[in-house]
Design an enzyme around this catalytic site. Sequence first.
Site: not given
Ligand code: NAD
Ligand code: DAU
Length: 352
Positions: A134-136, A159, A163
């Site tokens: 992630t970019d975080e 989180y 990562k």
């Molecule tokens: P998600 O939470 O939707 O999915 C995570 C999956 O991992 C789930 O299916 C869960 O059951 C599985 N999991 C959790 N713990 C586990 C374990 N111990 N063993 C096996 N499986 C397990 O997450 P996502 O949003 O699809 O993100 C996927 C990956 O991409 C993550 O590594 C996240 O850090 C990264 N990522 C997400 C975003 C985003 O915006 N969602 C952006 C950048 C990177």
């Molecule tokens: O940048 C990549 C990341 O983006 C991934 O690595 C994470 O897995 C993914 O969850 C996401 O993280 P964020 O914290 O940016 O996403 P989220 O959707 O939780 O929140 C987006 C923005 O919205 C953040 O500034 C918090 C705000 N927010 C979120 C929720 C859930 C609100 O204002 N209200 C809300 O109820």
Amino acid sequence: MNFSKVILITGGAGFIGTHLVKHWVRTYTNQLVINVDLLTYAGNLENLRDIENSENYKFIKGDIRDADFLAQLFIDYPIDSVIHLAAESHVDRSITDPQSFLETNILGTFQLLNACKNAWKDQTSGKLFYHVSTDEVFGSLGEEGYFTEETAYDPRSPYSASKAASDHLVRAYFHTYHLPVVISNCSNNYGPYQFPEKLIPLMIRNIIGMKNLPVYGDGKNTRDWLWVGDHVSAIDLIFHRGEKGETYAIGGHNEWQNLALVQFLCQSIDKKLGKEEGTSEKLITFVTDRKGHDRRYAIDATKLKDKLGWEPQISPEEGMVKTVDWYVENAEWLDSVTSGNYQEYYKKQYQD
Ligand code: NAD
Ligand code: DAU
């Protein structure tokens, strides 16, 4: 059937994993795709119904923290490559329950790296460990500037710290044991099948249900949103053409302040459902800010464009419209994933 390769995708029942697994199974029909997922509240096999009977697909329920399970998996299958997505992914949960993030994201990644190292030994030709990150990990930006591959790590939530630690472990296995690895750090993804704890599906669900729309702080925190299919195409490209040991930043050049994004969702859904203009915006409620809330994320993906020719294919407007349409038309999906094992998990974690 004889397969040319065996690919292990972890976390394939989650949001991004669902899209990646479907893409891989349909595109690389001569490769066996093994999806290992623990099916936590965030994993949902319903998402994969349309490919579950494909000859080149196998789902195995398993835990990446379990070294014995992983060792047996590598004995049972001649795994060539791993694309590692399994993680605890939601920042708010990491604030209330950091331990599970450390266990899954750090120790789970460590166990998986070890399993690859033990199984592949020095036979690493044609092997790859791809870490989806992630970019975080780069922290928080002010009003100007972008994250690149050169940005120093500065994670600020449990989180992002977990990562960042897993990224460091992946690099350590590259340098110390010569494990072939690649890492990508992506911005916020959006699209179908995202669990409705994340901003966009949560807001859409609440708009449909006429519930309050909780905007954290002043609503001016900014995220760089990328259509999930564009993330999948970047992963595919980096998997095939990325340089071992390298990192690639992926982003959408699509910055939205949270409040503006929520207002856009309100307007789109009011229009789609034929409601009077302004109906849903009245539901916007400013709530206490997230602890340690990062102000702005934005990615400069020049390296990926220059080296591998990647650019997002879906415009922000098109992507947001497709997303709103999908959730409105699949409202029962939103209901189904917020019942069942989610309810159990939620009760256990938060005694709610
Ligand atoms: P998600 O939470 O939707 O999915 C995570 C999956 O991992 C789930 O299916 C869960 O059951 C599985 N999991 C959790 N713990 C586990 C374990 N111990 N063993 C096996 N499986 C397990 O997450 P996502 O949003 O699809 O993100 C996927 C990956 O991409 C993550 O590594 C996240 O850090 C990264 N990522 C997400 C975003 C985003 O915006 N969602 C952006 C950048 C990177
Ligand atoms: O940048 C990549 C990341 O983006 C991934 O690595 C994470 O897995 C993914 O969850 C996401 O993280 P964020 O914290 O940016 O996403 P989220 O959707 O939780 O929140 C987006 C923005 O919205 C953040 O500034 C918090 C705000 N927010 C979120 C929720 C859930 C609100 O204002 N209200 C809300 O109820």
